[in-house]
Motif scaffolding. Structure first.
Motif, PDB file in Angstrom:
ATOM      1  N   VAL A 105       0.675  -0.799  -0.199  1.00 45.29           N
ATOM      2  CA  VAL A 105      -0.260   0.235   0.443  1.00 45.29           C
ATOM      3  C   VAL A 105       0.579   1.049   0.083  1.00 45.29           C
ATOM      4  O   VAL A 105       0.623   2.168  -0.271  1.00 45.29           O
ATOM      5  CB  VAL A 105      -1.093   0.384   1.314  1.00 45.29           C
ATOM      6  N   ASN A 106       1.795   1.254   0.114  1.00 43.66           N
ATOM      7  CA  ASN A 106       3.334   2.214   0.557  1.00 43.66           C
ATOM      8  C   ASN A 106       3.472   2.206  -0.744  1.00 43.66           C
ATOM      9  O   ASN A 106       4.821   3.460  -0.660  1.00 43.66           O
ATOM     10  CB  ASN A 106       3.780   2.242   1.494  1.00 43.66           C
ATOM     11  N   ASP A 107       3.160   1.565  -1.535  1.00 37.46           N
ATOM     12  CA  ASP A 107       4.193   1.963  -2.580  1.00 37.46           C
ATOM     13  C   ASP A 107       3.283   2.121  -4.133  1.00 37.46           C
ATOM     14  O   ASP A 107       2.458   2.645  -4.108  1.00 37.46           O
ATOM     15  CB  ASP A 107       4.554   0.400  -3.207  1.00 37.46           C
ATOM     16  N   ARG A 108       4.655   2.538  -5.425  1.00 39.48           N
ATOM     17  CA  ARG A 108       3.573   3.274  -6.845  1.00 39.48           C
ATOM     18  C   ARG A 108       3.637   1.736  -7.415  1.00 39.48           C
ATOM     19  O   ARG A 108       4.653   1.802  -7.857  1.00 39.48           O
ATOM     20  CB  ARG A 108       4.532   3.920  -7.208  1.00 39.48           C
ATOM     21  N   LEU A 109       2.087   0.981  -7.386  1.00 42.61           N
ATOM     22  CA  LEU A 109       2.080   0.704  -8.794  1.00 42.61           C
ATOM     23  C   LEU A 109       1.160   0.848 -10.050  1.00 42.61           C
ATOM     24  O   LEU A 109       0.874   1.388  -9.960  1.00 42.61           O
ATOM     25  CB  LEU A 109       0.586  -0.955  -8.116  1.00 42.61           C
ATOM     26  N   THR A 110       1.889  -0.251 -10.752  1.00 42.63           N
ATOM     27  CA  THR A 110       0.933   0.014 -12.206  1.00 42.63           C
ATOM     28  C   THR A 110       0.560  -0.644 -12.480  1.00 42.63           C
ATOM     29  O   THR A 110       0.772  -2.678 -11.621  1.00 42.63           O
ATOM     30  CB  THR A 110       2.057   0.646 -13.817  1.00 42.63           C
ATOM     31  N   ILE A 111      -0.520  -0.899 -13.319  1.00 46.38           N
ATOM     32  CA  ILE A 111      -1.152  -2.337 -14.127  1.00 46.38           C
ATOM     33  C   ILE A 111      -0.633  -3.331 -14.045  1.00 46.38           C
ATOM     34  O   ILE A 111      -0.176  -4.249 -14.146  1.00 46.38           O
ATOM     35  CB  ILE A 111      -2.412  -2.359 -14.711  1.00 46.38           C
ATOM     36  N   ALA A 112       0.354  -2.533 -15.388  1.00 43.48           N
ATOM     37  CA  ALA A 112       1.356  -4.048 -15.771  1.00 43.48           C
ATOM     38  C   ALA A 112       1.994  -4.712 -14.825  1.00 43.48           C
ATOM     39  O   ALA A 112       2.357  -5.716 -14.508  1.00 43.48           O
ATOM     40  CB  ALA A 112       2.441  -2.883 -17.143  1.00 43.48           C
ATOM     41  N   GLU A 113       2.957  -3.913 -13.647  1.00 46.65           N
ATOM     42  CA  GLU A 113       3.433  -3.967 -12.415  1.00 46.65           C
ATOM     43  C   GLU A 113       2.789  -5.423 -11.791  1.00 46.65           C
ATOM     44  O   GLU A 113       3.015  -6.757 -11.396  1.00 46.65           O
ATOM     45  CB  GLU A 113       3.980  -3.418 -11.485  1.00 46.65           C
ATOM     46  N   VAL A 114       1.235  -5.038 -11.254  1.00 45.81           N
ATOM     47  CA  VAL A 114       0.347  -5.509 -10.683  1.00 45.81           C
ATOM     48  C   VAL A 114       0.378  -7.217 -11.513  1.00 45.81           C
ATOM     49  O   VAL A 114       0.327  -8.146 -10.756  1.00 45.81           O
ATOM     50  CB  VAL A 114      -0.956  -4.746 -10.201  1.00 45.81           C
TER      51      VAL A 114
END
Length: 301
Positions: A212-221
């Motif tokens: 939850v504290n990170d930046r994530l993109t759809i591609a990374e998920v």
């Protein structure tokens, strides 16, 4: 078994041309003759930095990883595969490999000509199995053998046919390929697909909670749970009724409320801790979800 080197530096005519010139270092490591419906049963090696040429097959293809990580980039989405992971591709699916790691990766692959299964007896079930595969595989299906003992055993059984330096009888090779495909057919059944999609959605949810504290993109998920971006979005929305990023932002706002109650943290620090690109964007997102700014929320408490 034969081991041979093939040239990999050819100009790519697609939009990836500027990336793919002179970086295809891949080569064919092993190849075995097989009977139809199987074609081109092979293993390839992909040194670090390899990006192969974009291509497609006119028939169904299985591409798996013997040693990863290695990314299979397709017209459907990107799939990061480690040892024991593989994808089944529908005919005509454009794809290429990319090894951004530091070690040589290895793959296993074969093609399946479901329209021309070969001369099998009517009672063998081969023709019916090919027809069923043709109906079920319409795009890209990604599998991980980890946690699936039957699939894992079948995958490494076919891998052994290529990588062990001793002659194999054609019947044994064909038998192991069919054992592998029969398990794939079971895993592709609609009932199991629904269960699998639910599992993928839960994996995504757990990932979002833990990061939850990170930046994530759809591609990374999607890459983290071994599915394409489109599939990740679809299964998550079907299971939880909202988009992945909407859910992720809800989690961030919940965490923000907790952090804003700590007087030792500034609003900028809260924004940074939660991976927002800027305090302004954090404030906008917080207000959108709560109806008040982070400053107002803090004052009231």
């Amino acid at each position: 078994m034969k081991k041979s080197r093939v040239s990999g530096s050819q100009k790519e005519s697609s939009n990836h041309a500027d990336l793919l010139i002179d970086v295809d270092k891949s080569y064919l490591a092993y190849s075995l003759p097989v009977t139809r419906p199987f074609v081109h049963f092979r293993s390839g090696h992909f040194p670090a930095g390899t990006i192969t040429q974009k291509h497609s097959h006119s028939i169904m293809a299985m591409h798996g990883s013997l040693q990863g990580p290695l990314t299979l980039k397709t017209s459907i989405g990107d799939y990061t595969l480690d040892a024991g992971d593989f994808c089944i591709l529908a005919p005509g699916t454009h794809h290429f490999w990319s090894n951004s790691g530091t070690h040589t990766a290895a793959t296993i692959s074969f093609l399946i000509d479901t329209d021309h299964p070969g001369r099998w007896s009517a009672g063998s079930g081969v023709v019916e199995a090919c027809g069923e595969l043709g109906q079920l595989v319409q795009d890209v299906h990604c599998f991980s053998s980890s946690g699936d003992p039957d699939l894992q055993h079948a995958f490494w059984q076919i891998a052994d046919q290529l990588t062990i330096e001793r002659p194999w009888k054609k019947l044994g090779v064909t038998g192991r390929l069919w054992t592998f495909l029969s398990i794939i057919l079971e895993r592709l059944s609609p009932e199991l697909i629904n269960e699998s999609q639910h599992d993928v959605a839960q994996q995504i949810r757990r990932l979002l909670l833990s990061r939850v504290n990170d930046r994530l993109t759809i591609a990374e998920v999607a890459a983290a749970v071994h599915v394409g971006a489109t599939q990740a979005k679809e299964v998550f929305r079907t299971t939880f009724g909202c988009g992945i990023m909407a859910y992720f932002n809800e989690l961030k706002i919940w965490q923000a409320k907790r952090l804003l109650c700590d007087p030792n943290l500034t609003i900028d620090q809260v924004s940074s801790k939660l991976g927002f690109s800027s305090p302004t964007y954090f404030s906008q997102t917080f207000r959108k979800h709560t109806g008040e700014t982070p400053s107002d929320f803090r004052k009231q408490r």
